[in-house]
Scaffold this motif. Structure first.
Motif, PDB file in Angstrom:
ATOM      1  N   GLU A   1      52.088  54.039  38.548  1.00 33.89           N
ATOM      2  CA  GLU A   1      51.121  53.335  37.704  1.00 33.89           C
ATOM      3  C   GLU A   1      51.792  52.761  36.457  1.00 33.89           C
ATOM      4  O   GLU A   1      51.543  51.617  36.072  1.00 33.89           O
ATOM      5  CB  GLU A   1      49.976  54.258  37.309  1.00 33.89           C
ATOM      6  N   ALA A   2      52.673  53.547  35.840  1.00 37.70           N
ATOM      7  CA  ALA A   2      53.367  53.072  34.640  1.00 37.70           C
ATOM      8  C   ALA A   2      54.225  51.847  34.957  1.00 37.70           C
ATOM      9  O   ALA A   2      54.237  50.870  34.193  1.00 37.70           O
ATOM     10  CB  ALA A   2      54.231  54.189  34.053  1.00 37.70           C
ATOM     11  N   ALA A   3      54.935  51.876  36.085  1.00 40.43           N
ATOM     12  CA  ALA A   3      55.781  50.742  36.474  1.00 40.43           C
ATOM     13  C   ALA A   3      54.937  49.505  36.757  1.00 40.43           C
ATOM     14  O   ALA A   3      55.279  48.392  36.342  1.00 40.43           O
ATOM     15  CB  ALA A   3      56.619  51.111  37.702  1.00 40.43           C
ATOM     16  N   LEU A   4      53.822  49.693  37.444  1.00 37.74           N
ATOM     17  CA  LEU A   4      52.946  48.563  37.756  1.00 37.74           C
ATOM     18  C   LEU A   4      52.311  47.987  36.495  1.00 37.74           C
ATOM     19  O   LEU A   4      52.221  46.769  36.330  1.00 37.74           O
ATOM     20  CB  LEU A   4      51.871  48.977  38.749  1.00 37.74           C
ATOM     21  N   ARG A   5      51.868  48.858  35.600  1.00 40.33           N
ATOM     22  CA  ARG A   5      51.255  48.368  34.355  1.00 40.33           C
ATOM     23  C   ARG A   5      52.265  47.584  33.514  1.00 40.33           C
ATOM     24  O   ARG A   5      51.920  46.584  32.882  1.00 40.33           O
ATOM     25  CB  ARG A   5      50.661  49.527  33.550  1.00 40.33           C
ATOM     26  N   ALA A   6      53.521  48.027  33.515  1.00 37.10           N
ATOM     27  CA  ALA A   6      54.562  47.303  32.779  1.00 37.10           C
ATOM     28  C   ALA A   6      54.757  45.905  33.380  1.00 37.10           C
ATOM     29  O   ALA A   6      54.898  44.926  32.640  1.00 37.10           O
ATOM     30  CB  ALA A   6      55.869  48.087  32.807  1.00 37.10           C
ATOM     31  N   GLU A   7      54.747  45.816  34.698  1.00 34.90           N
ATOM     32  CA  GLU A   7      54.901  44.520  35.363  1.00 34.90           C
ATOM     33  C   GLU A   7      53.708  43.616  35.077  1.00 34.90           C
ATOM     34  O   GLU A   7      53.861  42.424  34.823  1.00 34.90           O
ATOM     35  CB  GLU A   7      55.050  44.729  36.874  1.00 34.90           C
TER      36      GLU A   7
ATOM     37  N   ASN B   1      51.545  38.904  31.815  1.00 39.33           N
ATOM     38  CA  ASN B   1      50.351  38.524  31.045  1.00 39.33           C
ATOM     39  C   ASN B   1      49.075  38.527  31.891  1.00 39.33           C
ATOM     40  O   ASN B   1      48.271  37.604  31.835  1.00 39.33           O
ATOM     41  CB  ASN B   1      50.539  37.160  30.376  1.00 39.33           C
ATOM     42  N   LYS B   2      48.915  39.578  32.668  1.00 37.31           N
ATOM     43  CA  LYS B   2      47.713  39.747  33.484  1.00 37.31           C
ATOM     44  C   LYS B   2      46.887  40.894  32.902  1.00 37.31           C
ATOM     45  O   LYS B   2      47.293  41.568  31.973  1.00 37.31           O
ATOM     46  CB  LYS B   2      48.085  40.071  34.932  1.00 37.31           C
ATOM     47  N   LEU B   3      45.748  41.121  33.486  1.00 35.09           N
ATOM     48  CA  LEU B   3      44.845  42.170  33.034  1.00 35.09           C
ATOM     49  C   LEU B   3      44.493  43.067  34.216  1.00 35.09           C
ATOM     50  O   LEU B   3      44.119  42.583  35.283  1.00 35.09           O
ATOM     51  CB  LEU B   3      43.566  41.551  32.467  1.00 35.09           C
ATOM     52  N   VAL B   4      44.633  44.392  34.040  1.00 35.94           N
ATOM     53  CA  VAL B   4      44.260  45.345  35.091  1.00 35.94           C
ATOM     54  C   VAL B   4      42.761  45.574  35.005  1.00 35.94           C
ATOM     55  O   VAL B   4      42.241  45.972  33.966  1.00 35.94           O
ATOM     56  CB  VAL B   4      45.001  46.687  34.918  1.00 35.94           C
ATOM     57  N   TYR B   5      42.051  45.290  36.086  1.00 38.71           N
ATOM     58  CA  TYR B   5      40.613  45.521  36.082  1.00 38.71           C
ATOM     59  C   TYR B   5      40.236  46.777  36.849  1.00 38.71           C
ATOM     60  O   TYR B   5      39.151  47.312  36.664  1.00 38.71           O
ATOM     61  CB  TYR B   5      39.834  44.309  36.600  1.00 38.71           C
ATOM     62  N   ASP B   6      41.138  47.282  37.705  1.00 34.93           N
ATOM     63  CA  ASP B   6      40.839  48.504  38.450  1.00 34.93           C
ATOM     64  C   ASP B   6      42.134  49.086  38.993  1.00 34.93           C
ATOM     65  O   ASP B   6      43.133  48.384  39.125  1.00 34.93           O
ATOM     66  CB  ASP B   6      39.885  48.217  39.606  1.00 34.93           C
ATOM     67  N   ILE B   7      42.104  50.379  39.292  1.00 38.77           N
ATOM     68  CA  ILE B   7      43.244  51.029  39.917  1.00 38.77           C
ATOM     69  C   ILE B   7      42.742  51.922  41.029  1.00 38.77           C
ATOM     70  O   ILE B   7      41.763  52.651  40.865  1.00 38.77           O
ATOM     71  CB  ILE B   7      44.101  51.816  38.910  1.00 38.77           C
ATOM     72  N   TYR B   8      43.387  51.815  42.158  1.00 40.39           N
ATOM     73  CA  TYR B   8      43.042  52.618  43.326  1.00 40.39           C
ATOM     74  C   TYR B   8      44.155  53.629  43.536  1.00 40.39           C
ATOM     75  O   TYR B   8      45.323  53.278  43.570  1.00 40.39           O
ATOM     76  CB  TYR B   8      42.887  51.728  44.563  1.00 40.39           C
ATOM     77  N   ARG B   9      43.771  54.899  43.656  1.00 41.61           N
ATOM     78  CA  ARG B   9      44.731  55.990  43.795  1.00 41.61           C
ATOM     79  C   ARG B   9      44.527  56.687  45.137  1.00 41.61           C
ATOM     80  O   ARG B   9      43.448  57.179  45.412  1.00 41.61           O
ATOM     81  CB  ARG B   9      44.556  56.996  42.670  1.00 41.61           C
TER      82      ARG B   9
END
Length: 58
Positions: free
Chosen positions: A28-34, A39-47
């Protein structure tokens, strides 16, 4: 009007060996950094945490 692009993240651990090597938190940390870099926005995360165990009879 420009609308910021939104993305969903999907993190998954399917085997016990992966838990220590690349945990859900590390993924998750690696994906959020990318996402931030692009310059995108995370609207949801599936685990998909997976479940470990052995099957078999008594």
């Amino acid at each position: 009007m420009y609308k910021e692009q939104q993305v969903a993240l999907y993190v998954r651990v399917s085997r016990e060996e992966q838990v220590d090597g690349f945990s859900l938190e590390a993924q998750e940390a690696a994906l959020r950094a990318e996402v931030k870099l692009r310059n995108k926005l995370v609207y949801d995360i599936y685990r998909d945490e997976g479940h470990f165990g052995r099957s078999g009879g008594p």
